[in-house]
Design a protein around this motif. Sequence first.
Motif, PDB file in Angstrom:
ATOM      1  N   ALA A 170       0.826  -1.209   0.000  1.00  0.00           N
ATOM      2  CA  ALA A 170       0.000   0.000   0.000  1.00  0.00           C
ATOM      3  C   ALA A 170       0.857   1.255   0.000  1.00  0.00           C
ATOM      4  N   GLN A 171       1.927   1.250   0.784  1.00  0.00           N
ATOM      5  CA  GLN A 171       2.791   2.425   0.869  1.00  0.00           C
ATOM      6  C   GLN A 171       3.416   2.758  -0.483  1.00  0.00           C
ATOM      7  N   SER A 172       3.692   1.739  -1.282  1.00  0.00           N
ATOM      8  CA  SER A 172       4.335   1.971  -2.580  1.00  0.00           C
ATOM      9  C   SER A 172       3.452   2.759  -3.536  1.00  0.00           C
ATOM     10  N   ILE A 173       2.142   2.751  -3.308  1.00  0.00           N
ATOM     11  CA  ILE A 173       1.218   3.450  -4.201  1.00  0.00           C
ATOM     12  C   ILE A 173       1.539   4.937  -4.275  1.00  0.00           C
ATOM     13  N   ALA A 174       1.902   5.517  -3.142  1.00  0.00           N
ATOM     14  CA  ALA A 174       2.163   6.961  -3.096  1.00  0.00           C
ATOM     15  C   ALA A 174       3.319   7.368  -3.996  1.00  0.00           C
ATOM     16  N   ARG A 175       4.186   6.428  -4.340  1.00  0.00           N
ATOM     17  CA  ARG A 175       5.351   6.761  -5.161  1.00  0.00           C
ATOM     18  C   ARG A 175       5.028   6.837  -6.647  1.00  0.00           C
ATOM     19  N   TRP A 176       3.890   6.266  -7.066  1.00  0.00           N
ATOM     20  CA  TRP A 176       3.579   6.296  -8.500  1.00  0.00           C
ATOM     21  C   TRP A 176       2.218   6.906  -8.832  1.00  0.00           C
ATOM     22  N   PHE A 177       1.332   6.987  -7.859  1.00  0.00           N
ATOM     23  CA  PHE A 177      -0.014   7.443  -8.177  1.00  0.00           C
ATOM     24  C   PHE A 177      -0.047   8.932  -8.506  1.00  0.00           C
ATOM     25  N   GLN A 178      -0.807   9.262  -9.553  1.00  0.00           N
ATOM     26  CA  GLN A 178      -1.057  10.655  -9.925  1.00  0.00           C
ATOM     27  C   GLN A 178      -2.569  10.864  -9.966  1.00  0.00           C
ATOM     28  N   ILE A 179      -3.044  11.924  -9.309  1.00  0.00           N
ATOM     29  CA  ILE A 179      -4.479  12.142  -9.207  1.00  0.00           C
ATOM     30  C   ILE A 179      -5.117  12.369 -10.573  1.00  0.00           C
ATOM     31  N   ASP A 180      -4.333  12.822 -11.551  1.00  0.00           N
ATOM     32  CA  ASP A 180      -4.856  13.022 -12.908  1.00  0.00           C
ATOM     33  C   ASP A 180      -4.450  11.895 -13.846  1.00  0.00           C
ATOM     34  N   GLY A 181      -4.039  10.751 -13.266  1.00  0.00           N
ATOM     35  CA  GLY A 181      -3.615   9.602 -14.064  1.00  0.00           C
ATOM     36  C   GLY A 181      -4.792   8.781 -14.555  1.00  0.00           C
ATOM     37  N   PRO A 182      -4.500   7.622 -15.143  1.00  0.00           N
ATOM     38  CA  PRO A 182      -5.553   6.800 -15.751  1.00  0.00           C
ATOM     39  C   PRO A 182      -6.486   6.124 -14.752  1.00  0.00           C
ATOM     40  N   LEU A 183      -6.042   5.952 -13.498  1.00  0.00           N
ATOM     41  CA  LEU A 183      -6.857   5.280 -12.481  1.00  0.00           C
ATOM     42  C   LEU A 183      -7.318   6.272 -11.419  1.00  0.00           C
ATOM     43  N   THR A 184      -8.572   6.155 -11.012  1.00  0.00           N
ATOM     44  CA  THR A 184      -9.082   6.983  -9.925  1.00  0.00           C
ATOM     45  C   THR A 184      -8.694   6.346  -8.590  1.00  0.00           C
ATOM     46  N   PRO A 185      -8.741   7.108  -7.503  1.00  0.00           N
ATOM     47  CA  PRO A 185      -8.478   6.522  -6.193  1.00  0.00           C
ATOM     48  C   PRO A 185      -9.379   5.326  -5.882  1.00  0.00           C
ATOM     49  N   ASP A 186     -10.657   5.411  -6.255  1.00  0.00           N
ATOM     50  CA  ASP A 186     -11.570   4.297  -5.993  1.00  0.00           C
ATOM     51  C   ASP A 186     -11.170   3.046  -6.780  1.00  0.00           C
ATOM     52  N   GLU A 187     -10.727   3.227  -8.010  1.00  0.00           N
ATOM     53  CA  GLU A 187     -10.302   2.080  -8.825  1.00  0.00           C
ATOM     54  C   GLU A 187      -9.051   1.433  -8.247  1.00  0.00           C
ATOM     55  N   VAL A 188      -8.116   2.255  -7.809  1.00  0.00           N
ATOM     56  CA  VAL A 188      -6.907   1.712  -7.190  1.00  0.00           C
ATOM     57  C   VAL A 188      -7.271   0.970  -5.907  1.00  0.00           C
ATOM     58  N   ALA A 189      -8.170   1.557  -5.120  1.00  0.00           N
ATOM     59  CA  ALA A 189      -8.588   0.926  -3.867  1.00  0.00           C
ATOM     60  C   ALA A 189      -9.258  -0.420  -4.127  1.00  0.00           C
ATOM     61  N   ASP A 190     -10.116  -0.480  -5.126  1.00  0.00           N
ATOM     62  CA  ASP A 190     -10.783  -1.742  -5.462  1.00  0.00           C
ATOM     63  C   ASP A 190      -9.761  -2.807  -5.855  1.00  0.00           C
ATOM     64  N   ARG A 191      -8.808  -2.436  -6.688  1.00  0.00           N
ATOM     65  CA  ARG A 191      -7.828  -3.412  -7.186  1.00  0.00           C
ATOM     66  C   ARG A 191      -6.899  -3.887  -6.073  1.00  0.00           C
ATOM     67  N   TYR A 192      -6.410  -2.950  -5.278  1.00  0.00           N
ATOM     68  CA  TYR A 192      -5.451  -3.332  -4.241  1.00  0.00           C
ATOM     69  C   TYR A 192      -6.129  -4.066  -3.088  1.00  0.00           C
ATOM     70  N   THR A 193      -7.360  -3.707  -2.793  1.00  0.00           N
ATOM     71  CA  THR A 193      -8.079  -4.439  -1.751  1.00  0.00           C
ATOM     72  C   THR A 193      -8.354  -5.872  -2.194  1.00  0.00           C
ATOM     73  N   ALA A 194      -8.657  -6.054  -3.475  1.00  0.00           N
ATOM     74  CA  ALA A 194      -8.866  -7.407  -3.996  1.00  0.00           C
ATOM     75  C   ALA A 194      -7.573  -8.223  -3.891  1.00  0.00           C
ATOM     76  N   ILE A 195      -6.441  -7.591  -4.182  1.00  0.00           N
ATOM     77  CA  ILE A 195      -5.145  -8.270  -4.047  1.00  0.00           C
ATOM     78  C   ILE A 195      -4.902  -8.633  -2.580  1.00  0.00           C
ATOM     79  N   ALA A 196      -5.176  -7.685  -1.687  1.00  0.00           N
ATOM     80  CA  ALA A 196      -4.956  -7.919  -0.259  1.00  0.00           C
ATOM     81  C   ALA A 196      -5.795  -9.091   0.240  1.00  0.00           C
ATOM     82  N   LEU A 197      -7.023  -9.194  -0.236  1.00  0.00           N
ATOM     83  CA  LEU A 197      -7.887 -10.293   0.176  1.00  0.00           C
ATOM     84  C   LEU A 197      -7.351 -11.631  -0.323  1.00  0.00           C
ATOM     85  N   ARG A 198      -6.791 -11.641  -1.523  1.00  0.00           N
ATOM     86  CA  ARG A 198      -6.188 -12.892  -2.016  1.00  0.00           C
ATOM     87  C   ARG A 198      -4.969 -13.257  -1.181  1.00  0.00           C
ATOM     88  N   VAL A 199      -4.213 -12.246  -0.750  1.00  0.00           N
ATOM     89  CA  VAL A 199      -3.016 -12.500   0.074  1.00  0.00           C
ATOM     90  C   VAL A 199      -3.387 -13.166   1.393  1.00  0.00           C
TER      91      VAL A 199
END
Length: 207
Positions: A170-199
Amino acid sequence: MQPPQEITADWRTFEPTELGPILDHALEAFDENGFHGTTVRDLARRVGVTVPALYYHHENKEAVLMALLDTAVRNLIDRCEAAVAEAGEDPLLRFTNFYEAVVLNMTHRAQQSALDSEVRHLSPENRRRYAATRKRLELMALDLVTDGTRKGVFAVDDIAETVRALLGMAQSIARWFQIDGPLTPDEVADRYTAIALRVVGRPTASR
């Protein structure tokens, strides 16, 4: 030192930050040039005050960084506590809300979150103080994963290492995320939470 901003009832809501002129400009400067590359004179110039006036509010440049770090981590902890509390007693939803809150914070507050990489510039005493506060987030995650595993909701062999991996991801996200990038915060949250649940051994969850 600025107090953490109050978290609204909706922990998914992120209002504009109001850190004050000095910390606002310091955040921009550290983001652009890093802590080491930012001088006190540069900070004073950005704020529009003299160097002595800056020192009136903060003892030195490290104190400015410490104020930003402390505010950011306390705000994150408050947001995560609100997310977990909203989930009630459901261990799956408690963990899901927690991780979503962390990821949303790393996207909406990417500048503040990225400052964690500057901790190496703190004095040993300040580093210990910051680490002690930040440890509360890790302990919260440990409790959630431990509870879910004990109740058979998760399948985790090494809880401590799993939690460190999840928080590091999760901490690594801050190093690459751009608020005007292709993914919204909600989309990133959905994807990373799904990964976390698989972990943690839970490939699907009720959202």
